[in-house]
Design a protein around this motif. Structure first.
Motif, short mmCIF file in Angstrom:
data_model
loop_
_atom_site.label_atom_id
_atom_site.label_comp_id
_atom_site.label_asym_id
_atom_site.label_seq_id
_atom_site.Cartn_x
_atom_site.Cartn_y
_atom_site.Cartn_z
N ARG A 71 0.83 -1.22 0.00
CA ARG A 71 0.00 0.00 0.00
C ARG A 71 0.86 1.26 0.00
O ARG A 71 0.55 2.24 -0.66
CB ARG A 71 -0.89 0.04 1.26
CG ARG A 71 -2.15 -0.76 1.11
CD ARG A 71 -3.15 -0.36 2.21
NE ARG A 71 -3.90 -1.49 2.69
CZ ARG A 71 -4.92 -2.04 2.04
NH1 ARG A 71 -5.32 -1.55 0.89
NH2 ARG A 71 -5.55 -3.09 2.54
N ARG A 72 1.97 1.20 0.73
CA ARG A 72 2.80 2.39 0.88
C ARG A 72 3.71 2.60 -0.33
O ARG A 72 3.88 3.72 -0.81
CB ARG A 72 3.65 2.26 2.15
CG ARG A 72 4.09 3.57 2.75
CD ARG A 72 4.72 3.37 4.12
NE ARG A 72 5.70 2.31 4.11
CZ ARG A 72 5.67 1.22 4.90
NH1 ARG A 72 4.68 1.05 5.76
NH2 ARG A 72 6.61 0.30 4.83
N ASP A 73 4.30 1.51 -0.84
CA ASP A 73 5.40 1.67 -1.80
C ASP A 73 5.15 1.16 -3.21
O ASP A 73 5.94 1.45 -4.11
CB ASP A 73 6.67 1.00 -1.25
CG ASP A 73 7.24 1.75 -0.05
OD1 ASP A 73 6.92 2.94 0.09
OD2 ASP A 73 8.01 1.15 0.72
N ALA A 74 4.13 0.35 -3.42
CA ALA A 74 3.89 -0.14 -4.79
C ALA A 74 3.29 0.97 -5.63
O ALA A 74 2.62 1.87 -5.12
CB ALA A 74 2.95 -1.35 -4.75
N LYS A 75 3.56 0.89 -6.94
CA LYS A 75 2.93 1.85 -7.87
C LYS A 75 1.94 1.08 -8.74
O LYS A 75 2.29 0.04 -9.31
CB LYS A 75 3.98 2.51 -8.75
CG LYS A 75 4.70 3.62 -8.03
CD LYS A 75 5.66 4.35 -8.96
CE LYS A 75 6.68 5.09 -8.13
NZ LYS A 75 8.05 4.90 -8.61
N ILE A 76 0.74 1.61 -8.86
CA ILE A 76 -0.27 0.98 -9.70
C ILE A 76 -0.36 1.78 -10.98
O ILE A 76 -0.56 3.00 -10.94
CB ILE A 76 -1.66 0.96 -9.00
CG1 ILE A 76 -1.53 0.50 -7.55
CG2 ILE A 76 -2.64 0.09 -9.79
CD1 ILE A 76 -0.91 -0.86 -7.37
N ILE B 57 1.01 -3.70 -11.32
CA ILE B 57 1.55 -3.31 -10.01
C ILE B 57 3.07 -3.35 -10.09
O ILE B 57 3.66 -4.37 -10.48
CB ILE B 57 0.99 -4.19 -8.87
CG1 ILE B 57 1.66 -3.84 -7.54
CG2 ILE B 57 1.12 -5.68 -9.16
CD1 ILE B 57 0.96 -4.40 -6.32
N LYS B 58 3.71 -2.22 -9.76
CA LYS B 58 5.16 -2.15 -9.81
C LYS B 58 5.73 -2.14 -8.39
O LYS B 58 5.38 -1.29 -7.57
CB LYS B 58 5.61 -0.88 -10.54
CG LYS B 58 5.32 -0.95 -12.03
CD LYS B 58 5.87 0.25 -12.76
CE LYS B 58 7.39 0.29 -12.71
NZ LYS B 58 7.93 1.40 -13.53
#
Lengths: 190, 190
Positions: free
Chosen positions: A9-14, A20-21
């Motif tokens: 939730r904090r660090d992934a990029k959608i 999902i990165k």
């Protein structure tokens, strides 16, 4: 696994509510503290299973599998090669795998020396989505006669068909974070 | 490092007095107990160096770097990618590397997000021979402005030019097993 979900939730990029990165902690830069917690959690989930070897797939599974092996009495890790060098033994098990993130078909290979019928193998990988990579590993392991103790996945996209394919084989599948969908650029966990 | 040299003498295969194959413990099947001893030894050799990040190269360096990071306060590991997926960030440092074992030129890439001028980087890799991969990493790190704290190698073939190239850059190079030559299908260590 709450710690992992919080990290996602904090660090992934959608990207485009579809991709999902997690390259800042899982598959380009590696968060070794997190990997240790992941290894402990896999041990907890497969505590009652005998494991003599951990098998994963080049590239992103290697670090996770290696740290995880420390929680399974330092069993050897074997990774299937996608990009075998000229020096690789020709006596191999092989299977075809389609990679969506690279839009390319690979032949994955494991040297016959490193799998045998007495092995009890825990499969570890970073992602489960279409299940193509996992089915490739399943094929290699079936060829070798090794027993599969279970499948441990860090992040599962459960809206794709990977889980179904693995469960059809009768395998115990444990995914530490299960993504049900993406909504407004956010992850919805199951 | 005696333990490593013993392991090489016992388990490595020498082909045509020229090629050393260590796929049964170092780069296909991975001996996690040995990797922990390697990590401790790198810590001993770079004990007086500040290290904020470990950088290695896809594929064979990843497991060694990840286990080693545990002896450097779990600093993050970043690996240069040879086979970037379609989802990889386009904002990267890149360099050309020639692989002799694959007879192929690669572009290696690290996302700019994961290296910065305040980083103090320990480079880790499995082999040093021609030095092409290491010079590629050196180029990436130079572009980023990061400081290089040292270079740790598991097996060096010291009869090739890699050591010279690294020492010319003024870097501390520590190789845990240094092969001077091959003789009658055996390794001659320095």
């Amino acid at each position: 696994m709450q710690l992992l979900k919080d990290k996602i939730r904090r660090d992934a990029k959608i990207v485009e509510n579809r991709i999902i990165k997690v390259d800042n902690f899982l598959n380009h830069q590696l968060d070794i503290t997190l990997f240790n917690e992941i290894g402990k959690e896999f041990k907890r989930r497969f505590a009652n299973k005998e494991v003599t070897k951990i098998v994963t797939l080049e590239t992103s599974g290697i670090a996770i599998a290696s740290i995880t092996a420390q929680y399974f009495n330092n069993v050897p890790v074997v990774f299937a090669k996608k990009h075998a060098g000229l020096n690789m033994n020709q006596d191999v098990y092989e299977a075809k795998v389609y990679s969506y993130t690279k839009d390319q078909e690979y032949t994955i290979k494991i040297s016959k020396s490193f799998l045998c019928p007495s092995d009890k193998v825990l499969i570890i990988d970073d992602f489960l989505a279409s299940g193509s990579a996992l089915m490739g590993l399943y094929s290699l392991l079936s060829q070798s006669g090794a027993e599969i103790s279970g499948v441990g996945i860090v992040i599962e996209k459960t809206f794709q068909e990977g889980r179904k394919l693995i469960e059809e084989k009768g395998l115990q599948l444990e995914s530490l974070a299960i993504i049900e969908s993406f909504k407004d650029g956010q992850v919805v966990f199951r």
